[in-house]
Design an enzyme around this catalytic site. Structure first.
Site, PDB file in Angstrom:
ATOM      1  N   LYS A  54       0.842  -1.200   0.000  1.00 24.90           N
ATOM      2  CA  LYS A  54       0.000   0.000   0.000  1.00 24.90           C
ATOM      3  C   LYS A  54       0.880   1.255   0.000  1.00 24.90           C
ATOM      4  O   LYS A  54       0.623   2.210  -0.730  1.00 24.90           O
ATOM      5  CB  LYS A  54      -0.930   0.002   1.218  1.00 24.90           C
ATOM      6  CG  LYS A  54      -2.102  -0.949   1.061  1.00 24.90           C
ATOM      7  CD  LYS A  54      -2.858  -1.193   2.357  1.00 24.90           C
ATOM      8  CE  LYS A  54      -3.905  -2.281   2.158  1.00 24.90           C
ATOM      9  NZ  LYS A  54      -4.528  -2.738   3.399  1.00 24.90           N
ATOM     10  N   GLN A  98      -4.509  -1.199   9.583  1.00 27.87           N
ATOM     11  CA  GLN A  98      -4.476  -2.549   9.017  1.00 27.87           C
ATOM     12  C   GLN A  98      -5.090  -3.552  10.005  1.00 27.87           C
ATOM     13  O   GLN A  98      -4.704  -3.602  11.166  1.00 27.87           O
ATOM     14  CB  GLN A  98      -3.018  -2.922   8.689  1.00 27.87           C
ATOM     15  CG  GLN A  98      -2.852  -4.263   8.015  1.00 27.87           C
ATOM     16  CD  GLN A  98      -3.482  -4.303   6.621  1.00 27.87           C
ATOM     17  OE1 GLN A  98      -3.319  -3.383   5.828  1.00 27.87           O
ATOM     18  NE2 GLN A  98      -4.211  -5.375   6.330  1.00 27.87           N
ATOM     19  N   ASP A 121     -10.998   3.176   4.062  1.00 22.89           N
ATOM     20  CA  ASP A 121     -11.409   1.768   3.955  1.00 22.89           C
ATOM     21  C   ASP A 121     -12.926   1.657   3.863  1.00 22.89           C
ATOM     22  O   ASP A 121     -13.451   0.610   3.472  1.00 22.89           O
ATOM     23  CB  ASP A 121     -10.938   0.989   5.195  1.00 22.89           C
ATOM     24  CG  ASP A 121      -9.735   0.099   4.905  1.00 22.89           C
ATOM     25  OD1 ASP A 121      -9.495  -0.198   3.720  1.00 22.89           O
ATOM     26  OD2 ASP A 121      -9.067  -0.302   5.867  1.00 22.89           O
TER      27      ASP A 121
END
Ligand code: NDP
Length: 295
Positions: A54, A98, A121
């Site tokens: 990422k 994460q 997200d």
């Protein structure tokens, strides 16, 4: 007949190029750089790989990347304090924590602490609620968003099609179903308690498999000509003893039946990071009061 193979890798590369061009334009026209902060707690090997890729992808499109790697023993308070700091940092337009987090940390509490405007997200209940109610400024979870882009690129208008989503998780199945409903599909959401799953799947013009069970959806479950989006990523050991990645769909048996299908790897997977970058770009434009680019 053999299905058309949906090349998610190529589509994602094109999307990343369009994002990079937009980032360059923003730097020149508006004098700012979109920034994504990624927070990793602990040393889970898969999470480390995701965070690294990422960060790399963020820099490649010209955005700023802020990586925060915290010790596995980090307290919930310390993590919440970091999220709070990132919430207030004007150089940070997107925040990603994460998952999974270590067991002593309340995941829901952490996700709820990210301000919805920076929740790239799309996991915050405000963004889930906005998606469910059709609000235009919802930030949509990356994997379903990428899956929808591939579907629209393959089929064009989805209105009236019958879609079956196998899986009802908050990060894939449910938002996928919401997106398909928004496109005027007739949507069925199947799960582990669904009766006669093969018969349910067989009705679908569009099948989205997000189950987490290697090669579960067989070719004879699929209506001839249907479009199949395989979200699954499962590591299995082949007869040669080598590890390989397979989806939730039995690709070999589905290939002669489906009209189009995503491979694993190279289908939905590459779309997830590309959509994370797209969400960050859009969040940055909104933060600055600029028009959102059409990607
Ligand atoms: P979850 O484990 O959170 O959800 C799985 C869903 O599948 C559940 O709703 C479960 O039903 C359902 N399910 C499990 N077993 C069966 C069964 N035998 N028959 C029917 N339904 C079943 O998984 P995720 O949604 O997080 O992920 C799904 C897959 O997608 C995984 O392989 C994951 O690795 C992959 N993934 C890929 C991403 C990418 O970037 N390509 C990103 C995210 C995930 P119930 O609710 O009843 O338990």
């Amino acid at each position: 007949m053999s299905a058309r193979i949906i090349d998610g890798k190529a589509f994602a590369a094109g999307l990343r190029q369009r994002i990079a061009a937009e980032v360059t334009r923003l730097k020149q026209a508006a004098g700012f750089t979109p920034g994504l902060a990624v927070v990793l707690v602990g040393e889970d090997p898969a999470s480390q790989v995701y965070v690294r890729s990422k960060g790399k992808a963020t820099l490649e499109v010209g955005m700023a990347s802020f990586e925060h790697k915290l010790d596995v023993g980090t307290t919930q308070e310390a993590l919440l304090a970091l999220v709070d700091k990132l919430n207030r940092d004007p150089a940070v337009h997107g925040i990603l924590v994460q998952l999974p987090l270590p067991k002593h940390i309340d995941e829901a509490r952490v996700l709820a602490t990210i301000v919805p405007e920076k929740d790239v997200d799309g996991f915050h209940v405000v963004n889930a609620g906005k998606l469910a109610t059709g609000a235009k400024d919802a930030i949509v979870p990356c994997t379903p968003l990428g899956s929808l882009m591939l579907l629209k690129d393959t089929l064009g208008d989805l209105a009236g099609k019958s879609a079956v989503v196998v899986g009802r998780s908050n990060i894939v199945g449910k938002p996928m179903a919401q997106l398909l409903l928004k496109e005027s599909c007739t949507v069925t959401v199947a799960h582990s308690r669904t009766r006669d799953l093969p018969a349910v799947v067989r009705q679908a013009d569009i099948v989205v498999a997000a189950v987490g069970r290697a090669e579960m959806v067989k070719g004879d479950w699929i209506k001839p000509g249907a479009t199949v989006i395989d979200v699954g990523i499962n590591r299995v050991t082949g007869p040669d003893g080598k590890a390989r990645l397979v989806g939730d769909v039995d690709y070999e048996s589905a290939l002669p039946v489906a009209g189009a299908i995503t491979p694993v790897p190279g289908g939905v997977g590459p779309m997830t990071i590309a959509c994370l970058l797209a969400n960050t770009l859009i969040a940055a434009c909104r933060a600055k009061g600029l028009a959102e680019p059409t990607l």
